[in-house]
Design an enzyme around this catalytic site. Structure first.
Site, PDB file in Angstrom:
ATOM      1  N   CYS A  33       0.968  -0.806   0.513  1.00 44.61           N
ATOM      2  CA  CYS A  33      -0.079  -0.341   0.105  1.00 44.61           C
ATOM      3  C   CYS A  33       0.992   1.847   0.002  1.00 44.61           C
ATOM      4  CB  CYS A  33      -0.810   0.252   1.304  1.00 44.61           C
ATOM      5  SG  CYS A  33      -0.050   0.193   2.713  1.00 44.61           S
ATOM      6  N   CYS A 102      -1.754  -4.344   8.145  1.00 47.76           N
ATOM      7  CA  CYS A 102      -1.499  -2.939   8.828  1.00 47.76           C
ATOM      8  C   CYS A 102      -0.594  -2.752  10.094  1.00 47.76           C
ATOM      9  CB  CYS A 102      -2.895  -2.016   8.862  1.00 47.76           C
ATOM     10  SG  CYS A 102      -3.828  -1.772   7.434  1.00 47.76           S
TER      11      CYS A 102
END
Ligand code: FES
Length: 127
Positions: A33, A102
Protein backbone atom coordinates in the site's frame (compact mmCIF):
# COMPACT_ATOMS: atom_id res chain seq x y z
CA UNK A 1 -16.22 -2.68 10.79
CA UNK A 2 -13.73 -1.20 13.28
CA UNK A 3 -13.91 -1.71 17.04
CA UNK A 4 -14.39 1.27 19.35
CA UNK A 5 -10.78 0.91 20.49
CA UNK A 6 -9.47 1.13 16.93
CA UNK A 7 -11.56 4.25 16.33
CA UNK A 8 -10.36 5.77 19.61
CA UNK A 9 -6.67 5.18 18.77
CA UNK A 10 -7.26 6.46 15.24
CA UNK A 11 -9.06 9.64 16.37
CA UNK A 12 -6.82 10.27 19.41
CA UNK A 13 -3.53 8.59 18.67
CA UNK A 14 -1.15 8.32 21.64
CA UNK A 15 2.55 9.14 21.42
CA UNK A 16 2.52 10.93 18.07
CA UNK A 17 5.63 12.83 17.13
CA UNK A 18 9.35 12.35 17.06
CA UNK A 19 12.16 12.17 19.59
CA UNK A 20 15.03 14.40 18.55
CA UNK A 21 17.85 12.50 20.22
CA UNK A 22 16.35 9.05 19.94
CA UNK A 23 18.30 6.00 21.13
CA UNK A 24 16.75 3.92 18.37
CA UNK A 25 14.76 4.60 15.21
CA UNK A 26 12.90 2.06 13.13
CA UNK A 27 11.28 2.69 9.80
CA UNK A 28 9.28 0.25 7.76
CA UNK A 29 7.20 0.56 4.67
CA UNK A 30 4.48 -1.65 3.30
CA UNK A 31 5.22 -2.50 -0.30
CA UNK A 32 1.57 -3.30 -1.00
CA UNK A 33 0.00 0.00 0.00
CA UNK A 34 3.04 2.29 0.22
CA UNK A 35 2.35 3.25 3.84
CA UNK A 36 5.33 4.21 6.00
CA UNK A 37 5.78 4.06 9.75
CA UNK A 38 8.62 5.37 11.87
CA UNK A 39 9.12 4.68 15.59
CA UNK A 40 11.52 6.54 17.91
CA UNK A 41 12.74 5.14 21.24
CA UNK A 42 14.30 6.63 24.31
CA UNK A 43 15.85 3.95 26.51
CA UNK A 44 17.12 4.30 30.03
CA UNK A 45 18.62 1.35 31.90
CA UNK A 46 17.07 -0.98 29.34
CA UNK A 47 13.60 0.45 29.96
CA UNK A 48 11.71 2.20 27.18
CA UNK A 49 11.04 5.50 28.91
CA UNK A 50 9.66 7.28 25.86
CA UNK A 51 8.40 6.22 22.47
CA UNK A 52 6.90 8.20 19.63
CA UNK A 53 5.70 7.45 16.13
CA UNK A 54 5.00 9.04 12.81
CA UNK A 55 2.83 7.15 10.40
CA UNK A 56 1.89 8.01 6.89
CA UNK A 57 -0.81 5.48 6.39
CA UNK A 58 -4.33 4.19 6.70
CA UNK A 59 -6.51 4.47 9.80
CA UNK A 60 -5.66 0.95 10.95
CA UNK A 61 -1.93 1.70 10.58
CA UNK A 62 -2.33 4.80 12.76
CA UNK A 63 -4.38 2.93 15.38
CA UNK A 64 -1.87 0.07 15.52
CA UNK A 65 1.09 2.47 15.77
CA UNK A 66 -0.63 4.20 18.63
CA UNK A 67 -1.36 0.89 20.38
CA UNK A 68 2.13 -0.54 19.87
CA UNK A 69 3.68 2.55 21.44
CA UNK A 70 1.27 2.29 24.37
CA UNK A 71 2.14 -1.38 24.84
CA UNK A 72 5.90 -0.79 24.66
CA UNK A 73 6.13 2.29 26.87
CA UNK A 74 7.57 1.51 30.29
CA UNK A 75 8.54 -2.02 29.29
CA UNK A 76 12.05 -3.42 29.23
CA UNK A 77 13.63 -3.76 25.80
CA UNK A 78 13.40 -7.55 26.18
CA UNK A 79 9.68 -7.43 26.94
CA UNK A 80 9.01 -5.00 24.10
CA UNK A 81 10.78 -7.35 21.70
CA UNK A 82 8.09 -9.94 22.40
CA UNK A 83 5.26 -7.70 21.17
CA UNK A 84 3.76 -9.23 18.06
CA UNK A 85 1.31 -7.89 15.51
CA UNK A 86 -1.22 -10.34 16.91
CA UNK A 87 -0.89 -8.82 20.37
CA UNK A 88 -1.38 -5.33 18.93
CA UNK A 89 -4.48 -6.41 17.01
CA UNK A 90 -5.87 -8.18 20.10
CA UNK A 91 -5.27 -5.14 22.29
CA UNK A 92 -7.37 -3.17 19.80
CA UNK A 93 -10.19 -5.70 20.08
CA UNK A 94 -9.41 -7.14 16.67
CA UNK A 95 -8.94 -5.80 13.15
CA UNK A 96 -10.85 -6.70 10.02
CA UNK A 97 -8.96 -9.53 8.23
CA UNK A 98 -8.22 -7.29 5.26
CA UNK A 99 -6.48 -4.86 7.65
CA UNK A 100 -4.34 -7.38 9.54
CA UNK A 101 -1.32 -6.58 7.40
CA UNK A 102 -1.40 -3.02 8.75
CA UNK A 103 -0.62 -4.32 12.23
CA UNK A 104 2.55 -5.97 10.87
CA UNK A 105 3.93 -2.53 10.20
CA UNK A 106 3.64 -1.47 13.84
CA UNK A 107 5.30 -4.57 15.29
CA UNK A 108 8.00 -4.48 12.59
CA UNK A 109 8.76 -0.79 13.14
CA UNK A 110 9.10 -1.40 16.88
CA UNK A 111 11.47 -4.32 16.24
CA UNK A 112 13.53 -2.22 13.82
CA UNK A 113 13.81 0.55 16.40
CA UNK A 114 14.94 -1.98 19.03
CA UNK A 115 17.51 -3.43 16.60
CA UNK A 116 18.79 0.06 15.90
CA UNK A 117 19.07 0.77 19.64
CA UNK A 118 20.92 -2.50 20.23
CA UNK A 119 23.38 -2.00 17.39
CA UNK A 120 24.10 1.56 18.58
CA UNK A 121 24.68 0.25 22.08
CA UNK A 122 27.04 -2.44 20.85
CA UNK A 123 29.06 0.03 18.79
CA UNK A 124 29.33 2.30 21.85
CA UNK A 125 30.66 -0.61 23.88
CA UNK A 126 33.25 -1.36 21.19
CA UNK A 127 34.69 2.13 21.41
FE1 FES B 1 -1.36 0.30 4.33
FE2 FES B 1 -3.01 -0.22 6.20
S1 FES B 1 -3.49 -0.04 4.11
S2 FES B 1 -0.90 -0.08 6.36
Amino acid sequence: MYTEKVMDHFMNPRNVGEIVQADGIGEVGNAKCGDIMRIYLKVDNDIITDIKFKTFGCGAAIATSSMVTDLAKGKSVKEAEQITNKMVAEALGGLPPIKMHCSNLAADALREAINDYQSKKESEQDE
